[in-house]
Design a protein around this motif. Structure first.
Motif, PDB file in Angstrom:
ATOM      1  N   ASP A   1       0.678  -1.363  -0.116  1.00  0.00           N
ATOM      2  CA  ASP A   1      -0.364  -0.019   0.110  1.00  0.00           C
ATOM      3  C   ASP A   1       0.346   1.459   0.219  1.00  0.00           C
ATOM      4  O   ASP A   1       0.393   2.190   0.402  1.00  0.00           O
ATOM      5  CB  ASP A   1      -0.519   0.363   1.824  1.00  0.00           C
ATOM      6  CG  ASP A   1      -0.373  -0.254   2.509  1.00  0.00           C
ATOM      7  OD1 ASP A   1       0.875   0.045   2.418  1.00  0.00           O
ATOM      8  OD2 ASP A   1      -0.895  -0.069   3.330  1.00  0.00           O
TER       9      ASP A   1
ATOM     10  N   ASP B   1       1.534  11.805   0.653  1.00  0.00           N
ATOM     11  CA  ASP B   1       0.688  11.269  -0.184  1.00  0.00           C
ATOM     12  C   ASP B   1       1.386  10.812  -1.862  1.00  0.00           C
ATOM     13  O   ASP B   1       1.192   9.875  -2.783  1.00  0.00           O
ATOM     14  CB  ASP B   1      -0.424  12.284  -0.677  1.00  0.00           C
ATOM     15  CG  ASP B   1      -0.472  11.990   0.402  1.00  0.00           C
ATOM     16  OD1 ASP B   1      -0.868  11.825   1.309  1.00  0.00           O
ATOM     17  OD2 ASP B   1      -2.335  13.415   0.437  1.00  0.00           O
ATOM     18  N   ASP B   2       1.928  11.346  -2.343  1.00  0.00           N
ATOM     19  CA  ASP B   2       3.254  11.003  -3.828  1.00  0.00           C
ATOM     20  C   ASP B   2       3.634  10.125  -3.654  1.00  0.00           C
ATOM     21  O   ASP B   2       4.011   8.984  -4.600  1.00  0.00           O
ATOM     22  CB  ASP B   2       3.283  12.248  -4.662  1.00  0.00           C
ATOM     23  CG  ASP B   2       2.426  13.212  -5.272  1.00  0.00           C
ATOM     24  OD1 ASP B   2       1.031  13.584  -5.028  1.00  0.00           O
ATOM     25  OD2 ASP B   2       2.530  14.600  -5.292  1.00  0.00           O
TER      26      ASP B   2
ATOM     27  N   GLN C   1       4.060   7.706  -1.574  1.00  0.00           N
ATOM     28  CA  GLN C   1       3.166   6.563  -0.819  1.00  0.00           C
ATOM     29  C   GLN C   1       2.253   5.935  -2.042  1.00  0.00           C
ATOM     30  O   GLN C   1       2.694   4.602  -2.411  1.00  0.00           O
ATOM     31  CB  GLN C   1       2.166   6.505  -0.546  1.00  0.00           C
ATOM     32  CG  GLN C   1       2.018   7.281   1.123  1.00  0.00           C
ATOM     33  CD  GLN C   1       0.510   7.429   2.423  1.00  0.00           C
ATOM     34  OE1 GLN C   1       0.028   7.912   1.870  1.00  0.00           O
ATOM     35  NE2 GLN C   1       1.492   7.446   3.019  1.00  0.00           N
ATOM     36  N   GLU C   2       2.100   6.653  -3.219  1.00  0.00           N
ATOM     37  CA  GLU C   2       1.518   6.479  -4.112  1.00  0.00           C
ATOM     38  C   GLU C   2       2.321   5.386  -5.125  1.00  0.00           C
ATOM     39  O   GLU C   2       2.013   4.360  -5.889  1.00  0.00           O
ATOM     40  CB  GLU C   2       0.134   7.286  -5.178  1.00  0.00           C
ATOM     41  CG  GLU C   2      -0.792   7.763  -4.740  1.00  0.00           C
ATOM     42  CD  GLU C   2      -1.075   9.107  -6.086  1.00  0.00           C
ATOM     43  OE1 GLU C   2      -1.606   8.328  -7.043  1.00  0.00           O
ATOM     44  OE2 GLU C   2      -2.356   9.904  -5.424  1.00  0.00           O
ATOM     45  N   ARG C   3       3.525   5.787  -5.544  1.00  0.00           N
ATOM     46  CA  ARG C   3       4.149   5.760  -6.526  1.00  0.00           C
ATOM     47  C   ARG C   3       5.021   4.693  -6.105  1.00  0.00           C
ATOM     48  O   ARG C   3       5.355   3.233  -6.574  1.00  0.00           O
ATOM     49  CB  ARG C   3       5.709   6.618  -6.809  1.00  0.00           C
ATOM     50  CG  ARG C   3       6.440   6.736  -7.353  1.00  0.00           C
ATOM     51  CD  ARG C   3       7.615   7.344  -7.584  1.00  0.00           C
ATOM     52  NE  ARG C   3       8.242   7.258  -6.365  1.00  0.00           N
ATOM     53  CZ  ARG C   3       9.880   7.174  -6.511  1.00  0.00           C
ATOM     54  NH1 ARG C   3      10.309   6.726  -7.330  1.00  0.00           N
ATOM     55  NH2 ARG C   3      10.808   7.727  -5.403  1.00  0.00           N
TER      56      ARG C   3
END
Length: 86
Positions: free
Chosen positions: A26, A63-64, A66-68
């Motif tokens: 995640d 957040d960026d 985490q997404e990556r």
């Protein structure tokens, strides 16, 4: 109980050290490992995944990022077995 982490980043510094970042699927937590190239060679290479005690993980607050990390971990899960050298 250990948590499975997947390789999401590999960089090399100016001293030749290899920095590895393994993340949860995640992208919320990571474990950073620095190794000398000779240590990587002697250990048989870098594996697609490692298992770690959840208490040793660092949170990912961006957040960026985490997404990556989540996207890269998902890609690693799809393409590699945990013990596979990458």
């Amino acid at each position: 109980m250990e948590t499975r982490l997947w390789l999401v980043e590999r960089t090399y510094d100016d001293k030749g050290l290899i920095s590895l970042v393994y993340a949860t699927t995640d992208g919320d937590a990571v474990r950073r490992i620095e190794r000398a190239p000779i240590a990587v060679e002697r250990s048989g290479g870098v594996t697609a995944a490692v298992d770690a005690d959840p208490e040793t993980l660092e949170p990912v607050d961006d957040d960026d990022l985490q997404e990556r990390y989540a996207a890269e971990a998902a890609r690693m899960v799809e393409r590699h077995g945990p013990e596979e050298t990458v």
